[in-house]
Design a protein around this motif. Structure first.
Motif, PDB file in Angstrom:
ATOM      1  N   PRO A  28       2.472   4.515  -0.794  1.00 40.61           N
ATOM      2  CA  PRO A  28       2.129   5.936  -1.210  1.00 40.61           C
ATOM      3  C   PRO A  28       3.268   6.242  -2.318  1.00 40.61           C
ATOM      4  O   PRO A  28       4.219   5.641  -2.458  1.00 40.61           O
ATOM      5  CB  PRO A  28       2.286   6.739  -0.243  1.00 40.61           C
ATOM      6  CG  PRO A  28       3.063   6.411   0.629  1.00 40.61           C
ATOM      7  CD  PRO A  28       2.873   4.760   0.843  1.00 40.61           C
ATOM      8  N   ARG A  29       2.718   7.031  -3.205  1.00 40.48           N
ATOM      9  CA  ARG A  29       3.820   7.591  -4.099  1.00 40.48           C
ATOM     10  C   ARG A  29       4.744   8.446  -3.381  1.00 40.48           C
ATOM     11  O   ARG A  29       4.673   9.155  -2.362  1.00 40.48           O
ATOM     12  CB  ARG A  29       3.145   8.506  -5.327  1.00 40.48           C
ATOM     13  CG  ARG A  29       2.310   7.787  -6.257  1.00 40.48           C
ATOM     14  CD  ARG A  29       1.962   8.726  -7.516  1.00 40.48           C
ATOM     15  NE  ARG A  29       1.135   7.778  -8.276  1.00 40.48           N
ATOM     16  CZ  ARG A  29       0.300   8.445  -9.332  1.00 40.48           C
ATOM     17  NH1 ARG A  29       0.879   9.720  -9.718  1.00 40.48           N
ATOM     18  NH2 ARG A  29      -0.236   7.654  -9.989  1.00 40.48           N
ATOM     19  N   ARG A  81       1.067  -1.149   0.007  1.00 36.95           N
ATOM     20  CA  ARG A  81       0.016  -0.027   0.048  1.00 36.95           C
ATOM     21  C   ARG A  81       0.943   1.120  -0.076  1.00 36.95           C
ATOM     22  O   ARG A  81       0.453   2.263   0.548  1.00 36.95           O
ATOM     23  CB  ARG A  81      -0.918  -0.031   1.210  1.00 36.95           C
ATOM     24  CG  ARG A  81      -1.912  -1.281   1.323  1.00 36.95           C
ATOM     25  CD  ARG A  81      -2.696  -1.085   2.604  1.00 36.95           C
ATOM     26  NE  ARG A  81      -2.018  -1.093   3.574  1.00 36.95           N
ATOM     27  CZ  ARG A  81      -2.408  -0.101   4.725  1.00 36.95           C
ATOM     28  NH1 ARG A  81      -3.117   0.601   4.427  1.00 36.95           N
ATOM     29  NH2 ARG A  81      -1.703  -0.127   5.961  1.00 36.95           N
ATOM     30  N   ASP A 137      -2.324  10.738  -1.857  1.00 35.37           N
ATOM     31  CA  ASP A 137      -1.385   9.850  -0.879  1.00 35.37           C
ATOM     32  C   ASP A 137      -0.113   9.888  -1.632  1.00 35.37           C
ATOM     33  O   ASP A 137       0.512   9.050  -2.242  1.00 35.37           O
ATOM     34  CB  ASP A 137      -2.064   8.320  -1.366  1.00 35.37           C
ATOM     35  CG  ASP A 137      -1.518   7.491  -0.571  1.00 35.37           C
ATOM     36  OD1 ASP A 137      -0.955   7.760   0.364  1.00 35.37           O
ATOM     37  OD2 ASP A 137      -1.390   6.027  -0.967  1.00 35.37           O
ATOM     38  N   ILE A 138       0.649  10.901  -1.047  1.00 29.49           N
ATOM     39  CA  ILE A 138       1.944  11.200  -1.507  1.00 29.49           C
ATOM     40  C   ILE A 138       2.788  11.593  -0.447  1.00 29.49           C
ATOM     41  O   ILE A 138       2.421  12.151   0.607  1.00 29.49           O
ATOM     42  CB  ILE A 138       2.094  12.882  -2.380  1.00 29.49           C
ATOM     43  CG1 ILE A 138       1.087  12.416  -3.714  1.00 29.49           C
ATOM     44  CG2 ILE A 138       3.555  13.009  -2.831  1.00 29.49           C
ATOM     45  CD1 ILE A 138       1.612  11.615  -4.676  1.00 29.49           C
TER      46      ILE A 138
END
Length: 193
Positions: free
Chosen positions: A25-26, A23, A66-67
């Motif tokens: 994030p970037r 999962r 989501d960074i």
């Protein structure tokens, strides 16, 4: 007087757990290309801070919330978070302690050729200037004022959380790698969607 913004962070342990669970994030690494090539988190995209600031509106349309922003210690990543928030992308997180904390936690790192990080280079240049002008100042009156100016600059850098000497050093060939092509980064971000 404006209210102070809160920068949301994520610990190296929490980021590692998300990565191991699939999962992740970037990850946008805002260090220089040379720093990035030396060591970076697997899967991270290199978008140096100055490039991110110049192209934040362009990047914004290819990013979600989501960074996690990464730099050496967290300072540049916090400035990147502010720039992206101003472009309309709130809720980003900064890796708490940056690459220094990530490596201290024995988290996975892709390594390239070893090189001095920017902070170490700043310490070398500033220390050399102060030492040299202090010694030369014994013989030549007034030269010691150059060292005083460097000290004042370092004090300002600490108070403003910026570093003019670091910016200048980042422009040296040693610290530049291949120029970050925003189009390539955006294509990579689009492909990962």
């Amino acid at each position: 007087m404006s209210a102070e913004r809160t920068v949301h962070t994520i610990s190296p342990a929490a980021l590692r757990r998300l990565t191991e669970e699939g999962r992740a994030p970037r990850l946008l690494d805002v260090r220089t290309p040379a720093e990035f090539r030396t060591a970076h988190i697997p899967g991270a995209y290199n978008v140096p801070l100055h490039t991110l600031r110049e192209h934040r509106a362009e990047l914004r349309s290819h990013l979600d919330e989501d960074i996690v922003l990464v730099c050496r210690s967290g300072a540049r990543a916090s400035r990147a978070e502010q720039a992206l928030a101003e472009a309309g992308l709130p809720g980003l997180r900064v890796l708490d302690g940056g690459m220094t904390a990530w490596e201290a936690a024995d988290a996975p790192v892709l390594r390239g050729a070893e090189r001095w990080d920017m902070e170490r280079q700043v310490r070398l240049v500033a220390g050399s200037i102060v030492l040299t002008t202090g010694l030369v100042g014994i013989l030549v009156p007034g030269v010691h004022l150059i060292g005083t100016a460097v000290g004042a600059g370092l004090t300002y850098a600490a108070l403003s959380n910026s570093c003019a000497m670091g910016v200048l050093l980042s422009k040296l060939p040693y610290n530049r790698g291949p120029r970050t092509d925003v189009g390539t980064v955006i294509a990579q971000l689009r492909d990962k969607s």
